[in-house]
Motif scaffolding. Structure first.
Motif, PDB file in Angstrom:
ATOM      1  N   VAL A   1      33.807  95.144  13.707  1.00 23.57           N
ATOM      2  CA  VAL A   1      33.224  96.047  14.697  1.00 23.57           C
ATOM      3  C   VAL A   1      33.205  97.455  14.125  1.00 23.57           C
ATOM      4  N   MET A   2      32.052  98.118  14.246  1.00 24.07           N
ATOM      5  CA  MET A   2      31.852  99.489  13.772  1.00 24.07           C
ATOM      6  C   MET A   2      31.539 100.378  14.964  1.00 24.07           C
ATOM      7  N   SER A   3      32.089 101.585  14.968  1.00 19.90           N
ATOM      8  CA  SER A   3      31.821 102.476  16.093  1.00 19.90           C
ATOM      9  C   SER A   3      31.997 103.925  15.666  1.00 19.90           C
ATOM     10  N   GLY A   4      31.392 104.819  16.446  1.00 20.89           N
ATOM     11  CA  GLY A   4      31.554 106.245  16.194  1.00 20.89           C
ATOM     12  C   GLY A   4      30.950 107.050  17.326  1.00 20.89           C
ATOM     13  N   PHE A   5      31.358 108.327  17.395  1.00 19.01           N
ATOM     14  CA  PHE A   5      30.725 109.248  18.338  1.00 19.01           C
ATOM     15  C   PHE A   5      30.207 110.446  17.555  1.00 19.01           C
TER      16      PHE A   5
ATOM     17  N   LEU B   1      32.813 102.228  24.220  1.00 21.03           N
ATOM     18  CA  LEU B   1      31.663 101.522  23.631  1.00 21.03           C
ATOM     19  C   LEU B   1      32.102 100.204  23.002  1.00 21.03           C
ATOM     20  N   VAL B   2      33.279 100.193  22.367  1.00 21.41           N
ATOM     21  CA  VAL B   2      33.769  98.956  21.761  1.00 21.41           C
ATOM     22  C   VAL B   2      34.056  97.920  22.844  1.00 21.41           C
ATOM     23  N   ARG B   3      34.668  98.336  23.946  1.00 22.59           N
ATOM     24  CA  ARG B   3      34.939  97.383  25.038  1.00 22.59           C
ATOM     25  C   ARG B   3      33.639  96.839  25.626  1.00 22.59           C
TER      26      ARG B   3
ATOM     27  N   ALA C   1      28.701  98.520  16.977  1.00 19.98           N
ATOM     28  CA  ALA C   1      27.989  97.323  16.531  1.00 19.98           C
ATOM     29  C   ALA C   1      28.997  96.317  16.015  1.00 19.98           C
ATOM     30  N   ALA C   2      28.613  95.044  16.054  1.00 15.46           N
ATOM     31  CA  ALA C   2      29.488  93.977  15.566  1.00 15.46           C
ATOM     32  C   ALA C   2      28.712  93.058  14.636  1.00 15.46           C
ATOM     33  N   VAL C   3      29.381  92.597  13.583  1.00 17.34           N
ATOM     34  CA  VAL C   3      28.820  91.578  12.694  1.00 17.34           C
ATOM     35  C   VAL C   3      29.870  90.492  12.492  1.00 17.34           C
ATOM     36  N   ARG C   4      29.393  89.297  12.191  1.00 15.88           N
ATOM     37  CA  ARG C   4      30.282  88.196  11.790  1.00 15.88           C
ATOM     38  C   ARG C   4      30.199  88.118  10.275  1.00 15.88           C
ATOM     39  N   TRP C   5      31.270  88.489   9.618  1.00 19.51           N
ATOM     40  CA  TRP C   5      31.220  88.636   8.164  1.00 19.51           C
ATOM     41  C   TRP C   5      31.052  87.275   7.468  1.00 19.51           C
ATOM     42  N   ASP C   6      30.163  87.268   6.476  1.00 20.51           N
ATOM     43  CA  ASP C   6      29.888  86.079   5.694  1.00 20.51           C
ATOM     44  C   ASP C   6      30.017  86.441   4.216  1.00 20.51           C
ATOM     45  N   ASP C   7      31.086  85.974   3.582  1.00 17.37           N
ATOM     46  CA  ASP C   7      31.326  86.299   2.173  1.00 17.37           C
ATOM     47  C   ASP C   7      30.211  85.793   1.264  1.00 17.37           C
ATOM     48  N   ALA C   8      29.548  84.735   1.693  1.00  7.95           N
ATOM     49  CA  ALA C   8      28.516  84.128   0.842  1.00  7.95           C
ATOM     50  C   ALA C   8      27.274  84.995   0.762  1.00  7.95           C
TER      51      ALA C   8
ATOM     52  N   ASN D   1      34.072 106.177  12.654  1.00  3.04           N
ATOM     53  CA  ASN D   1      34.047 107.470  11.973  1.00  3.04           C
ATOM     54  C   ASN D   1      35.472 108.027  11.969  1.00  3.04           C
ATOM     55  N   GLN D   2      35.754 108.983  11.110  1.00  5.04           N
ATOM     56  CA  GLN D   2      37.143 109.368  10.867  1.00  5.04           C
ATOM     57  C   GLN D   2      37.316 110.892  10.885  1.00  5.04           C
TER      58      GLN D   2
END
Length: 336
Positions: A314-318, A237-239, A328-335, A258-259
């Motif tokens: 990037v976040m992922s889990g099964f 899924l990440v690929r 899912a992916a986000v572009r992190w914005d500290d602001a 997930n862990q």
């Protein structure tokens, strides 16, 4: 679709911290892998207190986030996922909204997303907000089975009972602001849905009277197949997500999954060629938080300065036995 971003995270870990000794069974044979680095149980995990409801956990996780946002921000959409619902008929959404003092137009209790529920709810929030009628959302995942189901007198003697921990993670989303959600990938395989379930030792349904303790059940004939699904689903899924974004997995700055255990974590990052320091991991401190692992871990990282502006996160889990997976992916914005 209007852009939607993550403005911030919040989390709650119950006060009761439990060590491996809680699960020790003196009559059990010695496990030769008990101290092996990959198989050693987490040093600590949190257990919910008697009477602590999932709605309480969500409200406690949201409180510091709301304070950072200046009080009680507007919430048009509330999406929740709870591993062990306190009230099967009612769900948790309305109760959680009441405890937070909010009155969303949309309240949706999601139960099928499992360990990939946070990612799934990001996409659902985007869909609900697509026409502009809703501009804010709160996404909440509560894992509350460790101190209840897995702490039962007989269940806690089983090897898997020492892995889970309890906790709750939330995220606040806003249209046109925050760290933008770049894309989401999902995969459902309904044929796998019956390979996992809840079973009581006396064979009763969970609502029927009896003395047998309920526990998670996997189809014993498919254990090897289920492990293989878990090993492959997250990297696949990440690929796929990275291909959608025109990025290589090697360009991921922060990976959060997930862990379930150290074996999956190791296999996933090696399959994606991600260095351990870029694969955030709270397993040793909190155990297997199921669906809450992604938002709790991201909240911990954000508060510790572990996320930098411009990072591709990037976040992922099964979920369950592999019937659902997402990334899912986000572009992190500290602001934000």
């Amino acid at each position: 679709m209007q852009p939607v971003g993550i403005v911030g995270f919040g989390s709650h870990l119950p006060e009761n911290v439990v060590g491996p000794e809680f699960f020790h069974d003196p009559d059990a044979p010695v496990d030769p892998f008990a101290n092996a680095p990959l198989f050693k149980v987490p040093a600590t995990r949190h257990h919910v207190a008697p009477g602590e409801r999932a709605s309480d956990m969500i409200a406690k996780a949201a409180r510091p986030l709301f304070e950072r946002l200046g009080g009680r921000p507007p919430v048009d959409v509330l999406l929740t996922n709870v591993l062990l619902p306190d009230d099967p008929f009612m769900g948790v959404g309305a109760q959680a909204a009441h405890r937070m003092g909010i009155d969303p137009e949309w309240i949706v209790d999601l139960h099928n997303g499992g360990c990939a529920s946070f990612v799934y709810m990001l996409e659902l929030a985007r869909k609900i907000m697509a026409d502009g009628s809703a501009r804010t959302a709160l996404v909440a995942v509560a894992q509350n089975a460790a101190g209840q189901m897995f702490a039962q007198s007989e269940v806690r003697k089983r090897p898997h009972a020492a892995l889970p921990g309890d906790g709750c993670g939330v995220a606040y989303l806003r249209a046109g602001g925050g760290s933008p959600i770049l894309g989401v990938r999902k995969r459902s395989t309904p044929a796998y849905a019956e390979d996992l379930g809840l079973r009581a030792s006396d064979g009763r349904k969970y609502w029927e009277p009896g003395t047998g303790q309920a526990d998670i059940w996997f189809d014993p004939e498919k254990r090897t197949e289920i492990r293989e699904r878990g090993n492959t689903l997250v990297p696949e899924l990440v690929r796929e997500l990275c291909a959608d974004l025109g990025e290589e997995p090697s360009r991921i700055d922060v990976l959060v999954t997930n862990q379930p255990n150290r074996v999956f974590l190791k296999n996933w990052r090696e399959a994606l060629d991600i260095a351990p320091e870029r694969h955030l991991d709270t397993f040793d401190r909190f155990g297997n938080l199921y669906g809450a692992a992604v938002p709790v871990t991201l909240d911990q990282a954000a508060r510790a300065g572990g996320l930098r502006s411009g990072d591709l996160v990037v976040m992922s889990g099964f979920a369950h036995a592999g019937d659902f997976a997402a990334a899912a992916a986000v572009r992190w914005d500290d602001a934000s």
